[in-house]
Each structure stands twice: as C-alpha cells, then as structure tokens.
Design an enzyme around this catalytic site. Structure first.
Site, PDB file in Angstrom:
ATOM      1  N   ARG A   1       0.827  -1.210   0.000  1.00  0.00           N
ATOM      2  CA  ARG A   1       0.000   0.000   0.000  1.00  0.00           C
ATOM      3  C   ARG A   1       0.864   1.264   0.000  1.00  0.00           C
ATOM      4  O   ARG A   1       0.462   2.277  -0.571  1.00  0.00           O
ATOM      5  CB  ARG A   1      -0.923   0.005   1.214  1.00  0.00           C
ATOM      6  CG  ARG A   1      -2.095  -0.924   1.035  1.00  0.00           C
ATOM      7  CD  ARG A   1      -3.063  -0.831   2.160  1.00  0.00           C
ATOM      8  NE  ARG A   1      -4.332  -1.436   1.786  1.00  0.00           N
ATOM      9  CZ  ARG A   1      -5.321  -1.683   2.625  1.00  0.00           C
ATOM     10  NH1 ARG A   1      -5.190  -1.377   3.891  1.00  0.00           N
ATOM     11  NH2 ARG A   1      -6.438  -2.219   2.203  1.00  0.00           N
TER      12      ARG A   1
ATOM     13  N   LYS B   1     -17.792 -15.711   5.526  1.00  0.00           N
ATOM     14  CA  LYS B   1     -19.250 -15.710   5.577  1.00  0.00           C
ATOM     15  C   LYS B   1     -19.927 -15.318   4.270  1.00  0.00           C
ATOM     16  O   LYS B   1     -19.377 -14.556   3.489  1.00  0.00           O
ATOM     17  CB  LYS B   1     -19.702 -14.728   6.653  1.00  0.00           C
ATOM     18  CG  LYS B   1     -19.356 -15.195   8.041  1.00  0.00           C
ATOM     19  CD  LYS B   1     -19.812 -14.171   9.055  1.00  0.00           C
ATOM     20  CE  LYS B   1     -19.510 -14.651  10.456  1.00  0.00           C
ATOM     21  NZ  LYS B   1     -19.714 -13.588  11.422  1.00  0.00           N
TER      22      LYS B   1
ATOM     23  N   GLY C   1      -7.587  -7.974   1.324  1.00  0.00           N
ATOM     24  CA  GLY C   1      -6.292  -8.101   2.002  1.00  0.00           C
ATOM     25  C   GLY C   1      -5.877  -9.547   2.185  1.00  0.00           C
ATOM     26  O   GLY C   1      -4.733  -9.917   1.898  1.00  0.00           O
TER      27      GLY C   1
ATOM     28  N   GLY D   1     -12.691  -4.181   1.017  1.00  0.00           N
ATOM     29  CA  GLY D   1     -14.065  -3.683   1.163  1.00  0.00           C
ATOM     30  C   GLY D   1     -14.468  -2.798  -0.001  1.00  0.00           C
ATOM     31  O   GLY D   1     -15.572  -2.922  -0.545  1.00  0.00           O
TER      32      GLY D   1
HETATM   33  P1  AMP Z   1     -13.412 -12.694   4.745  1.00  0.00           P
HETATM   34  O1  AMP Z   1     -12.903 -11.577   5.614  1.00  0.00           O
HETATM   35  O2  AMP Z   1     -14.890 -12.874   4.813  1.00  0.00           O
HETATM   36  O3  AMP Z   1     -12.875 -12.634   3.334  1.00  0.00           O
HETATM   37  O4  AMP Z   1     -12.845 -14.028   5.381  1.00  0.00           O
HETATM   38  C1  AMP Z   1     -11.488 -14.323   5.501  1.00  0.00           C
HETATM   39  C2  AMP Z   1     -11.349 -15.313   6.623  1.00  0.00           C
HETATM   40  O5  AMP Z   1     -12.136 -16.444   6.372  1.00  0.00           O
HETATM   41  C3  AMP Z   1      -9.942 -15.806   6.819  1.00  0.00           C
HETATM   42  O6  AMP Z   1      -9.447 -15.260   8.011  1.00  0.00           O
HETATM   43  C4  AMP Z   1     -10.096 -17.312   6.921  1.00  0.00           C
HETATM   44  O7  AMP Z   1      -9.413 -17.861   8.023  1.00  0.00           O
HETATM   45  C5  AMP Z   1     -11.594 -17.489   7.112  1.00  0.00           C
HETATM   46  N1  AMP Z   1     -12.077 -18.803   6.633  1.00  0.00           N
HETATM   47  C6  AMP Z   1     -11.908 -19.330   5.416  1.00  0.00           C
HETATM   48  N2  AMP Z   1     -12.429 -20.576   5.367  1.00  0.00           N
HETATM   49  C7  AMP Z   1     -12.937 -20.853   6.579  1.00  0.00           C
HETATM   50  C8  AMP Z   1     -13.588 -21.992   7.141  1.00  0.00           C
HETATM   51  N3  AMP Z   1     -13.801 -23.095   6.435  1.00  0.00           N
HETATM   52  N4  AMP Z   1     -13.963 -21.927   8.443  1.00  0.00           N
HETATM   53  C9  AMP Z   1     -13.726 -20.802   9.147  1.00  0.00           C
HETATM   54  N5  AMP Z   1     -13.109 -19.698   8.671  1.00  0.00           N
HETATM   55  C10 AMP Z   1     -12.718 -19.716   7.394  1.00  0.00           C
END
Ligand code: AMP
Length: 397
Positions: A35, A202, A355, A378
């Site tokens: 960045r 999620k 990120g 984001g």
């Molecule tokens: P996001 O911020 O929604 O893009 O999510 C990124 C995060 O999702 C990372 O820190 C990963 O550790 C988590 N993640 C990915 N796959 C899984 C999973 N199967 N169970 C729990 N956390 C997950």
C-alpha cells in the site's frame, strides 16, 4: 473521473489522503508495504511539480483521543522516506491537526513532504466531522484522494473534506483511478468465459456482491467458510463447520438464480476436516457429503482443487475474493495456495481483491503472475456490488 493530471497543482500545497494501513508483526515491523509502494506514483508526481506535500492516513482502530504508540504511523514514515529517496525534507508530525503538525506544515518548502499522525487519533475522522475536516483542509490548496482501500467509508478525510475544495482543486490520485478503472472495465466488458472465485468466512459479507456477479459471470466457484451455508441449504450434513442458518433461503435463492441464468455454480467436493479449530489437531480429507457430525471443514480438499483447476482452464477473466480455507494456519492453507497457483497459471486477466486474498497470493509467490492485485478489499467489493463509493462521490460533487 478527474485525476491529478487534470488540475493545476504546480508549487501548491497538496493534501493527499493515502491508505497506509499496512500489516505489522508483533515487533512493529511492516510485513507488507504494497500500500505504501502503490502511493508513490502520486506522491512523486506532486514532488516533481514542486508542491508542498501533506500526507494523511488512518492506521487500524485506535481509541480516539489516545495517542497509543502501537497505532503511530512512525514505521510508515520511515519506510516511506526510504522508498521515496527524495533530496528534500521529509517530516513526520507528532499530531494530526495540533501545534506540531501546523508548525511543520508552515515550514514546508516546495518538494518537501509532511506525514500527519494517524487520522483516527482524532474522533472527528470516523464521525465525518465538518470542523475536523475544515482543519485538515486548511493545510492545503489542493485535495487529492488516493486512498482506494478506505474510500468506501464516509470519514472526514475522505468525505467531509472534499466539500472544502471546488472542482478545480480536488482530484483522484493515480492509484485510485487505476483501481476504479480496472474494476469498471472488467465488470463492464469482460472477455469470456468470466469466472468469479469467492471465498472467505461468511456469505453475509459478500451476499450483494455474489448476487450482482451472477448477472455478469459465466461461472462461480465458492470456497471458504461460506461454502457450508450453501451445502446445508442443499440438505447436507456439515458438522460443526461455519454456517449462517439465517441465510439458508438466500443461499438457495442464489443457487436458483445461477441455475436460471445458466451460470455454472461450483461448490467444493471435498474438505479438510478437523474435530477442533486448531493447528495441533488431527485432520482428514473427506468428501463434502460425508462430513462427520462434530467435525468442521477448515479447508477445501485436493479433489476440489483439481475440479476448480478444470473449471478455470478456459477462463479469460477471473475475479478472486476470499481464501478457500483458514489459510492463516499452515495445515489449512493448501486449498487457498493451490487456488492461487491455478489462477496464476491461466492465460486470463486476473484480479485479486481483498487483504486476505492478496496475502494468499503473496504467500504462494504468485503476485507477479496476477494481472492486478487490488489494495482495497471492502472498497473493491462495493465496486462489484455497483455501489458508488463515498470517496468518489465527494470528489465529483
Ligand atoms: P473474509 O474476511 O470474509 O474474506 O474471510 C477471511 C477469513 O475467512 C480468513 O481469516 C479465513 O481464516 C476465514 N475462513 C476461510 N475458510 C474458513 C472456514 N472453512 N472456516 C472458518 N473460517 C474460514
């Protein structure tokens, strides 16, 4: 979008809102300075035009009013100074709009650079406070927003401040225009097949983006924690895996929409499962329809990797946002690393956003193979959702 080169800045005082929110390790060392490097083009352009350059950024989330050292931009100042290699003076203010910042700003000569302290030390920043924005604006004749990673937030240095400058005195920086144009071009007229790879924890955080992408892409690959909400919506046992029960209907609706649009929708066919969320636990590979009760899926398995590779084979454009598993733990990083390799190996135009996802590509050693790695997670999601970014809106007003 009006950029820096469309306005007259020679010799003027220029305030550049940057996004220097870089990751640091437990010793305070910057672990990824992308960045900072990405901001250099705009900063150098201003220095070369003999401007007095005032830089500002937030860093993480300090408690407003409390100047805690761990949130200071001092390490950024050091790195910036090293990277800029300017002959002129480089100053770091001890405050944001306090006496030290004002004194140092008044001292600036053409070509000098001043970095203000973490904007979020002041409560007015996140409150989009007009008085605080006016104080920031008083530093400069020209306002430049180059903080793509922060421009989806309505904060004082992004939004309220822009109202203090007329159209001839504000513009987007080069990083901002590159990011927005790149996403715009790809989403408007992608070369097909166009594949979206969406992962992360999620569904909720990416619901809008996913829905909108369905209208644009030919194929979707789902990975990460969000896959389990889709699998549960299909009636499969997912054990203790991450799930959003309140979104099962939405997940079904997304799959139905994909089906009716003829968009191919791929879920993982196997997982790395563990009885607990820990690196020091036994793991096994299991087909996605056989997750044992009590176990949780923490990464996509080898069969999924092979399937996804086939799916990506003929892609001409790929957008990737979100890791395939808990990549922070080595044991559960393979699915994400393999995805990075597969995307990098294609002949497609590849865009990596977020990120975490950029971090995966960096760990996999694939960053140079990607067409574009966005500095904003984001903000890039908002662009995909088709939402006007407050930072851009403020520049156009
Ligand atoms: P996001 O911020 O929604 O893009 O999510 C990124 C995060 O999702 C990372 O820190 C990963 O550790 C988590 N993640 C990915 N796959 C899984 C999973 N199967 N169970 C729990 N956390 C997950």
């Amino acid at each position: 979008m009006r950029t820096l080169k469309d306005i007259e800045i020679d010799g003027k005082r220029v305030f550049i809102r940057c996004d220097f929110n870089v990751p640091k390790d437990e010793f305070g060392n910057i672990t990824d300075d992308r960045r900072i490097r990405s901001a250099l083009q705009t900063i150098r352009y201003c220095i070369d035009r003999n401007c007095k350059v005032i830089l500002a950024s937030h860093y993480e989330r300090p408690e407003p009013g409390k100047y805690e050292e761990k949130y200071s931009l001092k390490p950024v100042a050091k790195r910036l100074n090293t990277l800029l290699k300017i002959k002129n003076d480089f100053y770091m203010a001890e405050d944001v709009v306090g006496p030290d910042a004002k004194e140092k700003a008044a001292k600036l000569q053409g070509g000098d650079v001043l970095l203000l302290e973490n904007l979020r030390y002041e409560a007015g920043e996140t409150e989009n406070d007009e008085a605080f924005a006016k104080e920031l604006a008083s530093f400069a004749d020209i306002y430049v927003n180059d903080a793509f990673g922060a421009c989806h937030r309505k904060h004082a240095s992004i939004y309220a401040i822009a109202a203090e400058f007329d159209k001839e005195h504000k513009a987007a920086g080069f990083l901002m225009s590159k990011e927005v144009n790149f996403f715009g071009r790809v989403l408007e007229s992608p070369i097909r097949p166009f594949v979206a790879v969406v992962g992360g924890s999620k569904v909720s955080g990416k619901l809008q983006a996913l829905t909108r992408l369905l209208d644009k892409v030919d194929k979707v690959i789902i990975g990460g924690g969000m896959a389990f909400t889709f699998l549960k919506a299909q009636g499969y046992e997912i054990g203790n895996s991450l799930v959003e029960d309140d979104l099962l209907d939405e997940a079904r609706a997304i799959m139905e929409k994909a089906h009716s649009l003829g968009v191919k929708f791929y879920l993982p066919v196997d997982f790395v499962v563990a009885p607990e969320f820990s690196e020091n636990t036994a793991v096994k590979y299991i087909p996605s329809q056989e997750i044992p009760v009590g176990w949780m899926g923490l990464d996509t398995g080898p069969a999924s990797s092979r399937l996804f590779r086939e799916v990506l084979n003929d892609a001409q454009t790929i957008i990737w946002n979100g890791p395939m598993g808990v990549y922070e733990m080595d044991k559960f990083s393979k699915g994400s690393i393999m995805m990075s390799h597969h995307i990098a190996e294609t002949h497609a135009t590849t865009i990596v956003g977020g990120g975490d996802t950029a971090d995966v590509a960096a760990r996999a050693g694939d960053v140079d193979e990607m067409t574009f790695v966005s500095t904003g997670g984001g903000a890039s999601l908002k662009l995909i959702e088709g939402i006007k970014l407050p930072g851009l809106e403020a520049l156009e007003k």
